[in-house]
Design a protein around this motif. Sequence first.
Motif, PDB file in Angstrom:
ATOM      1  N   ILE A 185       0.830  -1.207   0.000  1.00 44.39           N
ATOM      2  CA  ILE A 185       0.000   0.000   0.000  1.00 44.39           C
ATOM      3  C   ILE A 185       0.863   1.255   0.000  1.00 44.39           C
ATOM      4  O   ILE A 185       0.608   2.195  -0.756  1.00 44.39           O
ATOM      5  N   ALA A 186       1.901   1.288   0.826  1.00 41.28           N
ATOM      6  CA  ALA A 186       2.769   2.466   0.909  1.00 41.28           C
ATOM      7  C   ALA A 186       3.384   2.801  -0.443  1.00 41.28           C
ATOM      8  O   ALA A 186       3.602   3.976  -0.767  1.00 41.28           O
ATOM      9  N   ASP A 187       3.660   1.790  -1.259  1.00 41.46           N
ATOM     10  CA  ASP A 187       4.255   2.021  -2.563  1.00 41.46           C
ATOM     11  C   ASP A 187       3.236   2.460  -3.618  1.00 41.46           C
ATOM     12  O   ASP A 187       3.606   2.943  -4.693  1.00 41.46           O
ATOM     13  N   LEU A 188       1.953   2.289  -3.319  1.00 37.48           N
ATOM     14  CA  LEU A 188       0.894   2.703  -4.238  1.00 37.48           C
ATOM     15  C   LEU A 188       0.508   4.169  -4.051  1.00 37.48           C
ATOM     16  O   LEU A 188      -0.053   4.788  -4.949  1.00 37.48           O
ATOM     17  N   LEU A 189       0.784   4.697  -2.862  1.00 37.46           N
ATOM     18  CA  LEU A 189       0.344   6.054  -2.536  1.00 37.46           C
ATOM     19  C   LEU A 189       1.381   7.089  -2.946  1.00 37.46           C
ATOM     20  O   LEU A 189       2.567   6.952  -2.647  1.00 37.46           O
ATOM     21  N   ILE A 190       0.910   8.109  -3.622  1.00 38.15           N
ATOM     22  CA  ILE A 190       1.764   9.233  -3.974  1.00 38.15           C
ATOM     23  C   ILE A 190       1.569  10.303  -2.906  1.00 38.15           C
ATOM     24  O   ILE A 190       0.448  10.761  -2.682  1.00 38.15           O
ATOM     25  N   GLN A 191       2.634  10.647  -2.250  1.00 33.62           N
ATOM     26  CA  GLN A 191       2.557  11.613  -1.161  1.00 33.62           C
ATOM     27  C   GLN A 191       2.593  13.031  -1.727  1.00 33.62           C
ATOM     28  O   GLN A 191       3.459  13.356  -2.533  1.00 33.62           O
ATOM     29  N   PRO A 192       1.652  13.894  -1.295  1.00 26.44           N
ATOM     30  CA  PRO A 192       1.640  15.288  -1.790  1.00 26.44           C
ATOM     31  C   PRO A 192       2.794  16.098  -1.232  1.00 26.44           C
ATOM     32  O   PRO A 192       3.386  15.802  -0.262  1.00 26.44           O
TER      33      PRO A 192
END
Length: 192
Positions: A185-192
Amino acid sequence: MTAHADRHAKTAVPIHPLLASRHSTRAFAPDVDLDDAQVTALFEAARWAPSAGNTQPWRFLLAKRDTGEFKRVLECLNPGNRDWASHASALLVAIRTDANARGPLSHAAYDLGQAMAHLTFQAAAEGLTVRQMGGFDAAALAAEFDLAAPLVPTTVAAIGVAGDPASLHESVAGPDRTERARTAIADLLIQP
């Protein structure tokens, strides 16, 4: 991993059992046919999927095993897919509609994906499995069934009752005999 290993997804938190147990097998029970009620339920699920402006930019071509249509779809698949897909109860061509009377439908691919997701989980509820594939000749399929623009064959799905992965030829059995894995999951999320 053995052919009969647990295929249940290992999730960070519990998710619905239909989602956690869904997997795309290449092994189909070769002697099981879809009945009319199952087929209708699959199409009802797809029909009620969300779509931009309620355009419903999807159409389907269903070819049941042991029919001329099934053989025609099968011939348009890549050779490796033909080997296992020939045992499915049906082959479903998911067709994107790229435009309607009002013009181009920019979200057609996304909407077709939602319709296929709904159909896939209805299939799971019916005790069926669905394996979608991109390994086919879209131009040959369009020509074979006289599908002209704006109709675009986008994916072909094999549908049926899951069979025994041990029955698969070694050349196509890999995914059915290896542990299921997904991107974290952490690798799927693009952090703003």
